[in-house]
Design a protein around this motif. Sequence first.
Motif, PDB file in Angstrom:
ATOM      1  N   LYS A 274     -11.282  11.999  -2.840  1.00 30.55           N
ATOM      2  CA  LYS A 274     -11.333  11.671  -1.413  1.00 30.55           C
ATOM      3  C   LYS A 274     -12.777  11.655  -0.924  1.00 30.55           C
ATOM      4  CE  LYS A 274      -7.040  10.983  -0.187  1.00 30.55           C
ATOM      5  NZ  LYS A 274      -6.563   9.734   0.410  1.00 30.55           N
TER       6      LYS A 274
ATOM      7  N   SER B 179      -3.154   4.108   2.351  1.00 28.78           N
ATOM      8  CA  SER B 179      -3.100   5.495   1.881  1.00 28.78           C
ATOM      9  C   SER B 179      -3.669   5.626   0.466  1.00 28.78           C
ATOM     10  CB  SER B 179      -1.684   6.049   1.983  1.00 28.78           C
ATOM     11  OG  SER B 179      -0.888   5.442   1.002  1.00 28.78           O
ATOM     12  N   ARG B 180      -3.823   4.501  -0.230  1.00 23.46           N
ATOM     13  CA  ARG B 180      -4.472   4.536  -1.556  1.00 23.46           C
ATOM     14  C   ARG B 180      -5.994   4.537  -1.449  1.00 23.46           C
ATOM     15  NH1 ARG B 180      -0.131   0.958  -2.846  1.00 23.46           N
ATOM     16  NH2 ARG B 180      -1.418  -0.883  -2.596  1.00 23.46           N
TER      17      ARG B 180
ATOM     18  N   ASP C 165       0.949   1.922   3.010  1.00 23.57           N
ATOM     19  CA  ASP C 165       0.894   2.375   1.618  1.00 23.57           C
ATOM     20  C   ASP C 165      -0.441   1.981   0.979  1.00 23.57           C
ATOM     21  OD1 ASP C 165       2.037   3.605  -0.641  1.00 23.57           O
ATOM     22  OD2 ASP C 165       2.707   1.675  -1.430  1.00 23.57           O
TER      23      ASP C 165
ATOM     24  N   LYS D 128      -6.421  10.236   8.142  1.00 24.77           N
ATOM     25  CA  LYS D 128      -5.230  10.179   8.997  1.00 24.77           C
ATOM     26  C   LYS D 128      -4.775   8.733   9.213  1.00 24.77           C
ATOM     27  CE  LYS D 128      -2.659  11.998  12.374  1.00 24.77           C
ATOM     28  NZ  LYS D 128      -1.642  12.979  12.026  1.00 24.77           N
ATOM     29  N   ILE D 129      -3.454   8.507   9.108  1.00 27.49           N
ATOM     30  CA  ILE D 129      -2.896   7.179   9.410  1.00 27.49           C
ATOM     31  C   ILE D 129      -1.840   7.343  10.504  1.00 27.49           C
ATOM     32  CG2 ILE D 129      -1.739   5.119   8.510  1.00 27.49           C
ATOM     33  CD1 ILE D 129      -2.626   5.879   5.704  1.00 27.49           C
TER      34      ILE D 129
ATOM     35  N   GLN E 246       4.496   8.692   5.216  1.00 27.63           N
ATOM     36  CA  GLN E 246       3.101   8.441   4.847  1.00 27.63           C
ATOM     37  C   GLN E 246       2.157   8.358   6.041  1.00 27.63           C
ATOM     38  OE1 GLN E 246       4.423   5.036   2.210  1.00 27.63           O
ATOM     39  NE2 GLN E 246       2.562   5.640   1.123  1.00 27.63           N
ATOM     40  N   ALA E 247       2.713   8.322   7.242  1.00 29.57           N
ATOM     41  CA  ALA E 247       1.877   8.173   8.442  1.00 29.57           C
ATOM     42  C   ALA E 247       2.528   8.913   9.592  1.00 29.57           C
ATOM     43  CB  ALA E 247       1.746   6.690   8.798  1.00 29.57           C
TER      44      ALA E 247
END
Length: 424
Positions: free
Chosen positions: A2, A26-27, A23, A33-34, A46-47
């Motif tokens: 990261k 997020s990769r 998605d 933060k999403i 995922q968000a």
Amino acid sequence: MKHPNQVTVMVVGGGGRCHAIVDALSRSPQVGKIYCAPGNAGIAAQAECVPLKDTQVEALRDFARDNAVDLTVVGPEVSLAAGIADVFRAAGLRIFGPSKAAATIESSKDFAKRLMAKYNVPTAAYMTFDDYAQALEYVRRGSFPVVLKYDGLAAGKGVVIPETLEEADEALKEMLLDDRFGKGKVVVEEFLTGPEFSFMCFVDGNQVWPMALSQDHKRAYEGDKGPNTGGMGAYSPLPFITEEDKSFALEHIMKPVAAAMVAEGCPFKGVLYGGLMKTPSGIKVIEFNCRFGDPETEVVLPLLESDIYDIFSAVADGTPMPEIRWKSRASMGFVMASEGYPGSYDKGFPIEGLEDAASDPDVRIYHMGTATSDGRIVTSGGRVLMVIGFGDTLCDAHGKALEAVGKIRCDNLFYRRDIGWRVL
Ligand code: AMP
Ligand code: GLY
């Protein structure tokens, strides 16, 4: 690994396309933060979902400002047609998506046809009418089938292809006399034949970067029968489109149209989607969209190897684009839709088996229309899930997707088993 200074991003929309964008983001090691507005039950894993509608553009702007959102990515055309990109840019906020003026390439079929005629971009011959009697007379003198397109956003349902004069008359009445969608115009178009395909490009003014090609399946039922839908499945790549075809489409369609938008004073920034057809007399345009395709995005973005945050940033900021790399793999996705779609349907049916189906590393499931009720995932839209398989060949990808679809249990979903029939 990261990144030390991770950014906050927001995705506007709530379907499978937005799930695929979330998605992909997020990769990215740069993305922390999403947020997704409004999102759905699958995206929520995922968000952080924000309860704002995709058309509440001022509220979305305020949310982005108040929550230090570094970049906003827009999914649906309705947000773009409502001017979300203009509102964000006026507030000094970074956004990936075209202005309202540039989004006209999708919201007005007549604008798109006039642009193509003016800049010699290959497309079907056409005439535009706002008068019912004149339109009917033109159709009477022409041949069948004929293509009638309502001039405005109609969620992929504003096109009819009558085989007879009677059918054409009925459709023209509905479009021009009954105000089914509101007062408007109709584009009457020559009927073309050949395989259709979707060519999405990242565009920043005159700069055009192609994505992997994909094919959608618009009809509701197997054998390409039944009513037109938003799309029942998709796959990538396309063996029937040669490198020569792709380079023709890039050089003679996508680049000239991007340049034409600049020349017309409405430069395009975002994803320009060419709905193209490989006809016996060459590749021609069926339509343009001003955003990622749905369900094409769900099969294309997982094949992207590059960091999508860099791509979105380059377009949003007008800075040089990094090299865009694609995986040499195949993907195939099946849409599971509510019984009755694209007509009326019931909601609220529990969906089981999602975890098991998604446990294979060569399977992704994107939620198109789901919600949570009493801790269970339930259906909440016409198109509900997109189940995607990956493999070294389209055949492998098809097998993976079909296996996963078979593990999903719900009393009110149907799907087409023949996605990819053209290439399998
Ligand atoms: P559109 O909303 O313009 O993409 O049209 C919906 C569908 O109608 C397309 O995906 C095609 O299958 C069909 N279609 C549209 N225009 C034509 C045309 N000129 N010739 C044949 N089919 C067409
Ligand atoms: N799949 C067609 C569209 O996104 O318009």
